[in-house]
Scaffold this active site. Sequence first.
Site, PDB file in Angstrom:
ATOM      1  N   GLY A 126      25.728 -14.411 -22.128  1.00 42.15           N
ATOM      2  CA  GLY A 126      25.824 -15.845 -21.821  1.00 42.15           C
ATOM      3  C   GLY A 126      24.896 -16.734 -22.614  1.00 42.15           C
ATOM      4  O   GLY A 126      25.102 -17.947 -22.690  1.00 42.15           O
ATOM      5  N   CYS A 178      31.728 -16.113 -13.028  1.00 43.92           N
ATOM      6  CA  CYS A 178      31.010 -14.971 -13.598  1.00 43.92           C
ATOM      7  C   CYS A 178      31.168 -13.830 -12.605  1.00 43.92           C
ATOM      8  O   CYS A 178      31.066 -14.048 -11.396  1.00 43.92           O
ATOM      9  CB  CYS A 178      29.535 -15.321 -13.793  1.00 43.92           C
ATOM     10  SG  CYS A 178      28.468 -13.931 -14.229  1.00 43.92           S
ATOM     11  N   THR A 179      31.429 -12.633 -13.117  1.00 42.20           N
ATOM     12  CA  THR A 179      31.732 -11.523 -12.206  1.00 42.20           C
ATOM     13  C   THR A 179      30.510 -11.029 -11.425  1.00 42.20           C
ATOM     14  O   THR A 179      30.648 -10.213 -10.522  1.00 42.20           O
ATOM     15  CB  THR A 179      32.387 -10.348 -12.968  1.00 42.20           C
ATOM     16  OG1 THR A 179      31.712 -10.148 -14.208  1.00 42.20           O
ATOM     17  CG2 THR A 179      33.856 -10.647 -13.244  1.00 42.20           C
ATOM     18  N   HIS A 180      29.331 -11.561 -11.739  1.00 45.68           N
ATOM     19  CA  HIS A 180      28.165 -11.272 -10.895  1.00 45.68           C
ATOM     20  C   HIS A 180      28.205 -12.072  -9.585  1.00 45.68           C
ATOM     21  O   HIS A 180      27.667 -11.641  -8.570  1.00 45.68           O
ATOM     22  CB  HIS A 180      26.868 -11.648 -11.619  1.00 45.68           C
ATOM     23  CG  HIS A 180      26.412 -10.674 -12.648  1.00 45.68           C
ATOM     24  ND1 HIS A 180      27.048 -10.518 -13.859  1.00 45.68           N
ATOM     25  CD2 HIS A 180      25.365  -9.809 -12.659  1.00 45.68           C
ATOM     26  CE1 HIS A 180      26.406  -9.606 -14.569  1.00 45.68           C
ATOM     27  NE2 HIS A 180      25.392  -9.156 -13.863  1.00 45.68           N
ATOM     28  N   CYS A 194      34.632 -10.667 -17.670  1.00 45.05           N
ATOM     29  CA  CYS A 194      33.419 -11.369 -18.066  1.00 45.05           C
ATOM     30  C   CYS A 194      33.812 -12.812 -18.353  1.00 45.05           C
ATOM     31  O   CYS A 194      34.653 -13.065 -19.223  1.00 45.05           O
ATOM     32  CB  CYS A 194      32.852 -10.711 -19.326  1.00 45.05           C
ATOM     33  SG  CYS A 194      31.418 -11.534 -20.028  1.00 45.05           S
ATOM     34  N   ASP A 253      32.601  -5.532 -19.700  1.00 43.45           N
ATOM     35  CA  ASP A 253      31.752  -6.672 -19.370  1.00 43.45           C
ATOM     36  C   ASP A 253      30.472  -6.552 -20.175  1.00 43.45           C
ATOM     37  O   ASP A 253      30.151  -5.475 -20.695  1.00 43.45           O
ATOM     38  CB  ASP A 253      31.446  -6.698 -17.870  1.00 43.45           C
ATOM     39  CG  ASP A 253      30.597  -7.903 -17.452  1.00 43.45           C
ATOM     40  OD1 ASP A 253      30.708  -8.960 -18.102  1.00 43.45           O
ATOM     41  OD2 ASP A 253      29.825  -7.792 -16.483  1.00 43.45           O
ATOM     42  N   SER A 254      29.722  -7.655 -20.235  1.00 45.41           N
ATOM     43  CA  SER A 254      28.447  -7.640 -20.954  1.00 45.41           C
ATOM     44  C   SER A 254      27.421  -6.744 -20.271  1.00 45.41           C
ATOM     45  O   SER A 254      26.490  -6.267 -20.903  1.00 45.41           O
ATOM     46  CB  SER A 254      27.901  -9.064 -21.050  1.00 45.41           C
ATOM     47  OG  SER A 254      27.753  -9.610 -19.753  1.00 45.41           O
ATOM     48  N   GLU A 273      21.379  -8.772 -10.604  1.00 44.34           N
ATOM     49  CA  GLU A 273      20.946  -7.544 -11.298  1.00 44.34           C
ATOM     50  C   GLU A 273      19.730  -6.919 -10.614  1.00 44.34           C
ATOM     51  O   GLU A 273      19.492  -5.722 -10.718  1.00 44.34           O
ATOM     52  CB  GLU A 273      20.621  -7.846 -12.769  1.00 44.34           C
ATOM     53  CG  GLU A 273      21.813  -8.326 -13.592  1.00 44.34           C
ATOM     54  CD  GLU A 273      22.548  -7.215 -14.324  1.00 44.34           C
ATOM     55  OE1 GLU A 273      21.940  -6.176 -14.601  1.00 44.34           O
ATOM     56  OE2 GLU A 273      23.739  -7.400 -14.629  1.00 44.34           O
TER      57      GLU A 273
END
Length: 272
Positions: A44, A187-189, A74, A11-12, A153
């Site tokens: 992104g 988005c995986t967040h 991602c 992932d990023s 985050e």
Amino acid sequence: MSSPNAIGVFDSGLGGLSAVKEFLHVLPAEKIIYFGDTGRVPYGTRSRDTIRKYAFQDANFLLKNNVKMIVAACGTVSSVAGDALRERLPVPYTGVVNPTCFTAVRKTKNGKIGVIGTAATVNSHSYKLRLQKLMPEVQVFEQACPLFVSLVENGVIHRDDQITRLVVRRYMADLKDNGVDTVILGCTHFPLLREAISDYMGGDVTLVDSGYETANYAAKVLREQDLLSDDSAPKQPSFFVSDTPEGFKSVAGLFLGRDMEHTVTQIDIEQY
């Protein structure tokens, strides 16, 4: 460092750990090697060419670890570089777009599906195009939610946090007004904001978690290709990042839902 039976996930940043959490649940006997490109996050907001370049460097690092499958956990990479990765990688590949769209089409009752993701994901229309292929009559409503990544985050994810609720309302209002009954967390967040999003959208709206759907799809691919591990003992995942590992532990604990006692190794991704 050879792990011929590992699944490589990248992932990023650290958002892909929400997918790793699902992989550890769905495929506990598989070794997971995770790379988070924390030195170059976020993807992104980057150009398509830059995202593609980064994606292949990330994948090349995992290939050096002899992985048997690569997963882009991602939404941005899956949307912008997914086709190129699928064509050029020597091992099975999946992103998050296809598995997630299959489930969303199955879940919707009124044919109105919302897609939330980064600006690059939304601008690529990857989810929308895939949904339209699977269900030509579908109505797709897309919404870029760049601040969601920052909230996650920084751990600002509680459903009762006023900032979280304000940002959720700002981004989700149009989807709610348009009457979507299914929302793709593209988005995986975003699964970490599931409770706050669900509170705002209401209990009748189904939220589709791209990490969970991708883990299930990867398990299916490995089973079909007879690549599942023969050793049933649970494996410890390995973690790599491109920036200092400081702070990884607390953020990873948030994403994985468990305390982190694993080592985290910093690598120079520009070498790959």
